[in-house]
Write a protein that holds these residues in place. Structure first.
Motif, PDB file in Angstrom:
ATOM      1  N   TYR A  69       0.895  -1.103  -0.185  1.00 11.36           N
ATOM      2  CA  TYR A  69      -0.039  -0.029  -0.214  1.00 11.36           C
ATOM      3  C   TYR A  69       0.463   0.945   0.334  1.00 11.36           C
ATOM      4  N   ALA A  70       2.002   1.501   1.326  1.00 10.99           N
ATOM      5  CA  ALA A  70       2.704   2.675   0.966  1.00 10.99           C
ATOM      6  C   ALA A  70       4.154   2.309   1.754  1.00 10.99           C
ATOM      7  N   THR A  71       4.858   2.974   1.404  1.00 12.22           N
ATOM      8  CA  THR A  71       6.430   3.055   2.616  1.00 12.22           C
ATOM      9  C   THR A  71       6.253   4.648   2.961  1.00 12.22           C
ATOM     10  N   LYS A  72       6.736   4.646   3.982  1.00 16.08           N
ATOM     11  CA  LYS A  72       6.737   6.288   4.556  1.00 16.08           C
ATOM     12  C   LYS A  72       8.269   6.035   5.412  1.00 16.08           C
ATOM     13  N   THR A  73       8.922   7.451   5.042  1.00 20.09           N
ATOM     14  CA  THR A  73      10.127   7.282   6.088  1.00 20.09           C
ATOM     15  C   THR A  73       9.987   8.138   6.259  1.00 20.09           C
ATOM     16  N   VAL A  74      11.189   8.241   8.039  1.00 18.92           N
ATOM     17  CA  VAL A  74      10.965   9.200   8.873  1.00 18.92           C
ATOM     18  C   VAL A  74      12.372   9.051   9.180  1.00 18.92           C
ATOM     19  N   SER A  75      13.073  10.120   9.369  1.00 13.63           N
ATOM     20  CA  SER A  75      14.539  10.165   9.448  1.00 13.63           C
ATOM     21  C   SER A  75      15.056  10.569  11.304  1.00 13.63           C
ATOM     22  N   LEU A  76      15.673   9.868  11.271  1.00 12.09           N
ATOM     23  CA  LEU A  76      16.294  10.679  12.968  1.00 12.09           C
ATOM     24  C   LEU A  76      17.127  11.149  13.006  1.00 12.09           C
ATOM     25  N   LYS A  77      17.374  12.262  13.066  1.00 12.89           N
ATOM     26  CA  LYS A  77      18.984  12.984  13.802  1.00 12.89           C
ATOM     27  C   LYS A  77      19.531  13.503  15.079  1.00 12.89           C
ATOM     28  N   ASP A  78      20.480  12.903  15.236  1.00 17.37           N
ATOM     29  CA  ASP A  78      21.594  12.491  16.362  1.00 17.37           C
ATOM     30  C   ASP A  78      21.110  14.627  16.872  1.00 17.37           C
ATOM     31  N   MET A  79      20.962  14.412  18.412  1.00 14.70           N
ATOM     32  CA  MET A  79      20.828  15.655  18.426  1.00 14.70           C
ATOM     33  C   MET A  79      21.342  16.201  19.651  1.00 14.70           C
ATOM     34  N   SER A  81      24.638  16.956  21.422  1.00 13.80           N
ATOM     35  CA  SER A  81      26.061  17.823  20.933  1.00 13.80           C
ATOM     36  C   SER A  81      27.237  17.501  20.705  1.00 13.80           C
ATOM     37  N   ALA A  82      27.571  16.329  21.956  1.00 17.06           N
ATOM     38  CA  ALA A  82      28.872  15.609  22.154  1.00 17.06           C
ATOM     39  C   ALA A  82      29.208  14.419  21.087  1.00 17.06           C
ATOM     40  N   SER A  83      27.776  14.360  20.821  1.00 19.91           N
ATOM     41  CA  SER A  83      27.873  13.529  19.115  1.00 19.91           C
ATOM     42  C   SER A  83      29.297  13.734  18.510  1.00 19.91           C
ATOM     43  N   PRO A  84      29.385  12.152  18.238  1.00 17.68           N
ATOM     44  CA  PRO A  84      30.337  12.506  16.734  1.00 17.68           C
ATOM     45  C   PRO A  84      29.762  12.519  15.126  1.00 17.68           C
ATOM     46  N   HIS A  85      28.131  12.603  15.475  1.00 18.72           N
ATOM     47  CA  HIS A  85      27.177  13.495  14.594  1.00 18.72           C
ATOM     48  C   HIS A  85      26.466  13.644  14.921  1.00 18.72           C
ATOM     49  N   PHE A  86      26.571  14.490  15.914  1.00 19.63           N
ATOM     50  CA  PHE A  86      26.010  15.430  15.708  1.00 19.63           C
ATOM     51  C   PHE A  86      25.577  16.114  14.673  1.00 19.63           C
ATOM     52  N   ASN A  87      24.184  16.648  14.962  1.00 20.91           N
ATOM     53  CA  ASN A  87      23.253  17.140  14.024  1.00 20.91           C
ATOM     54  C   ASN A  87      23.147  15.993  12.320  1.00 20.91           C
ATOM     55  N   GLN A  88      23.117  14.865  12.126  1.00 21.00           N
ATOM     56  CA  GLN A  88      23.237  14.308  11.292  1.00 21.00           C
ATOM     57  C   GLN A  88      21.992  13.736  11.086  1.00 21.00           C
ATOM     58  N   VAL A  89      21.371  12.854  10.156  1.00 20.37           N
ATOM     59  CA  VAL A  89      20.523  11.915  10.628  1.00 20.37           C
ATOM     60  C   VAL A  89      21.191  10.452  10.257  1.00 20.37           C
ATOM     61  N   VAL A  90      21.082  10.174  11.582  1.00 24.68           N
ATOM     62  CA  VAL A  90      22.142   8.678  11.410  1.00 24.68           C
ATOM     63  C   VAL A  90      20.922   7.119  11.335  1.00 24.68           C
ATOM     64  N   ALA A  91      19.740   7.985  11.740  1.00 23.74           N
ATOM     65  CA  ALA A  91      19.166   6.412  10.855  1.00 23.74           C
ATOM     66  C   ALA A  91      17.592   6.933  10.420  1.00 23.74           C
ATOM     67  N   ASN A  92      17.388   5.896   9.119  1.00 27.76           N
ATOM     68  CA  ASN A  92      15.952   6.302   8.553  1.00 27.76           C
ATOM     69  C   ASN A  92      14.946   5.003   9.123  1.00 27.76           C
TER      70      ASN A  92
END
Length: 187
Positions: A69-79, A81-92
């Motif tokens: 029927y459908a596919t929906k993607t929601v992105s997870l951003k690492d917010m 501040s001490a993360s090595p992937h700060f402000n990046q989408v790290v997972a869908n």
């Protein structure tokens, strides 16, 4: 003297004999046909008639249709501040919705299923707890703790939605994904 002339219009004995033979034939046809029960004689059919001994071509079989029927993607951003992937989408979070429909109620329940896959977008193993929330018609309210290898996909959940009515379209639903119990840990 008058002579009586007899005309023989019909030979009644022949007519009566023909009538008896016709009646006997009709009774035999009725008797032998009444012994046959018409219906579906295939054991695999959903309308199998165990009494029937004559197939009338009415057999019905279960059939199903599986439709994405459908596919929906929601992105997870690492917010964090001490993360090595700060402000990046790290997972869908990928939600796939399938509908399974049967041609007859005796074949099974019509269902909608939503499959959730979490796809890592980083080159490190990551560990986190997440929550999902959505409103009607799905009420996808769940929480999980996951460890996902680098650049891998984790098959997280299957949500079954039973009912005879068509699936509501997933793309029209609001779905929120959020972190719980702290930041994402990278290994």
């Amino acid at each position: 003297m008058r002579h009586m002339i007899k005309y023989k219009l019909f030979n009644w004995s022949i007519i009566i004999s023909l009538f008896k033979i016709s009646a006997a034939i009709i009774l035999c046809i009725i008797f032998f046909n009444s012994c046959n029960e018409c219906g579906c004689i295939d054991h695999e059919a959903i309308n199998y008639n165990s009494v029937a001994d004559k197939d009338d071509g009415s057999c019905k079989y279960c059939d199903s249709t599986l439709k994405q029927y459908a596919t929906k993607t929601v992105s997870l951003k690492d917010m964090y501040s001490a993360s090595p992937h700060f402000n990046q989408v790290v997972a869908n979070f990928i939600f796939n919705q399938d509908s399974l429909r049967y041609n007859d109620l005796s074949c099974g329940d019509n269902t909608c299923k939503i499959f959730l896959h979490v796809e890592s977008l980083v080159n490190q193993e990551m560990e986190f707890s997440y929550g999902i929330w959505s409103a009607w018609p799905y009420n996808l309210n769940s929480m999980r703790h996951v460890i996902i290898p680098a650049n891998a996909t984790y098959n997280a959940d299957t949500v079954h939605i039973n009912g005879g009515s068509p699936c509501s379209i997933l793309n029209n639903s609001s779905i929120d994904v959020f972190l719980i119990d702290g930041p994402i840990v990278y290994h």
